[in-house]
Each structure stands twice: as C-alpha cells, then as structure tokens.
Scaffold this motif. Structure first.
Motif, PDB file in Angstrom:
ATOM      1  N   CYS A 105     -30.222 -16.614   1.229  1.00 47.08           N
ATOM      2  CA  CYS A 105     -29.310 -16.731   2.378  1.00 47.08           C
ATOM      3  C   CYS A 105     -29.999 -17.409   3.552  1.00 47.08           C
ATOM      4  N   PHE A 106     -31.276 -17.142   3.734  1.00 46.27           N
ATOM      5  CA  PHE A 106     -32.048 -17.768   4.794  1.00 46.27           C
ATOM      6  C   PHE A 106     -32.085 -19.284   4.600  1.00 46.27           C
ATOM      7  N   MET A 109     -28.599 -20.930   5.267  1.00 38.92           N
ATOM      8  CA  MET A 109     -28.312 -21.036   6.697  1.00 38.92           C
ATOM      9  C   MET A 109     -29.177 -22.107   7.366  1.00 38.92           C
ATOM     10  N   LEU A 110     -30.391 -22.280   6.882  1.00 35.96           N
ATOM     11  CA  LEU A 110     -31.305 -23.252   7.463  1.00 35.96           C
ATOM     12  C   LEU A 110     -30.889 -24.686   7.131  1.00 35.96           C
ATOM     13  N   THR A 155     -29.630 -18.622  11.088  1.00 38.39           N
ATOM     14  CA  THR A 155     -30.859 -18.391  10.333  1.00 38.39           C
ATOM     15  C   THR A 155     -31.671 -17.287  10.992  1.00 38.39           C
TER      16      THR A 155
END
Length: 191
Positions: A105-106, A109-110, A155
């Motif tokens: 997920c990080f 989002m990044l 993020t």
C-alpha cells in the motif's frame, strides 16, 4: 467487526451503483466489488476465521480499488482502502504478517500519482455517459487525479496510521504477557 465493515462497504458500493449517471463499465466494477464482498462474507461464515476472509478480501479489493483509482482518481475516496488495509492486517493477521500489506500500500500511494501521466488515452463506448460523452477511460472529465502532493500526503498517512496501530498492538501484546506472568505468579503464591 469484519462483518460490519463489509456491510458498510457494500452499502457504499450499492449507492454508487445506483447513481443514474454511472457508466456500464463502472457498474460492472461495482458488481465485481459486490461479488468480492458477498464471497468474503461466505468465506467468513464457512471458516469462522477473519484471517482467511482477510486473505481472500484484501488482494481482490485492493486490486479493484487500484483500477478505480486509475480510472476515476480519488473522486470516490478509493484511496482509503490503501490507508486502512495495512492497519487491519495488523489486527487480523498480526504485526509480522502485516508488513507486506503495509509495503504494498505504501508503494501504491507513492507511485500512483506518477503513473497517471503514463496511462493511455483510451475511449470505450460502454464507458460513455452524459458527463463523459467520449467514454474516455483514464482521462475522464470527471476524474480527480491523485496529485503528487496528495499522493505524498497519503503515503505519509499510510506510514503513520500503520505504525500507530502496529505500535499499539505490540504494546497490548506486551501488557497481555505481563498480565499472564503476574497471574501465574499470584496463583503460585496462592497455592
């Protein structure tokens, strides 16, 4: 709690599905979400294990939400799944097994705001609506793309929310271990 969350998502999905200006493509994706949710409830009912239901639900739901984000931007709050799933993983599958969910997920989002510029200019007839007459797929006039600053904020949000839940869960585990040790000590003293 898992059942309540699934029902809330189901109600939101039904509300989007019933919007009169929804394209056939988006209605089909809404139906896919509903199928994922109903199947998750069935898996939870049959197995009685939130972890098993999570392993079915999370990958399927995040994939659909990523597709929505690429098509629609953050217009319907689809980014929220990427904030919540890593924290839910801490509670449902445990801190150690939650790390891959956080990392995935990080990364999404990044890099999602950067990906938007590379999406092809495609139009499909079954995506056409009064508000998107050409049926533009990734560049719809309704799309609210995730800007770089917004993506960075999300993020950071994924990072902080995850580590707050992660740390809180670890502290609860430590407190539980102390209580078990103290209980055993009291029982020995009582004997």
């Amino acid at each position: 709690m898992s059942v309540i969350i699934v029902f809330v998502i189901m109600c939101m999905t039904l509300a989007f599905f019933l919007e009169p200006v929804r394209s056939l493509l988006f209605r089909a994706i809404d139906i896919a979400v509903l199928i994922i949710l109903i199947t998750t409830l069935i898996v939870l009912h049959v197995t009685r294990k939130a972890e098993t239901a999570f392993y079915f639900f999370a990958p399927a739901f995040l994939t659909v939400q990523l597709i929505f984000l690429m098509l629609n931007g953050n217009r319907e709050g689809d980014v929220l799944a990427f904030l919540v799933i890593p924290s839910a993983a801490v509670v449902i599958v445990g801190p150690a097994k939650s790390r891959p969910w956080f990392a995935g997920c990080f990364v999404v989002m990044l890099f999602l705001p950067l990906l938007d510029g590379f999406l092809p200019k495609t139009s499909l007839a079954f995506n056409a609506t009064a508000l998107n007459p050409t049926g533009s797929l990734f560049q719809s006039p309704l799309k609210q793309p995730l800007e770089v600053g917004e993506g960075l904020a999300m993020t950071i949000g994924v990072f902080f929310i995850y580590f707050l839940v992660f740390s809180g869960y670890r502290q609860l585990e430590s407190a539980r271990e102390v209580i078990v040790l103290q209980k055993a000590q009291i029982e020995r003293e009582f004997e």
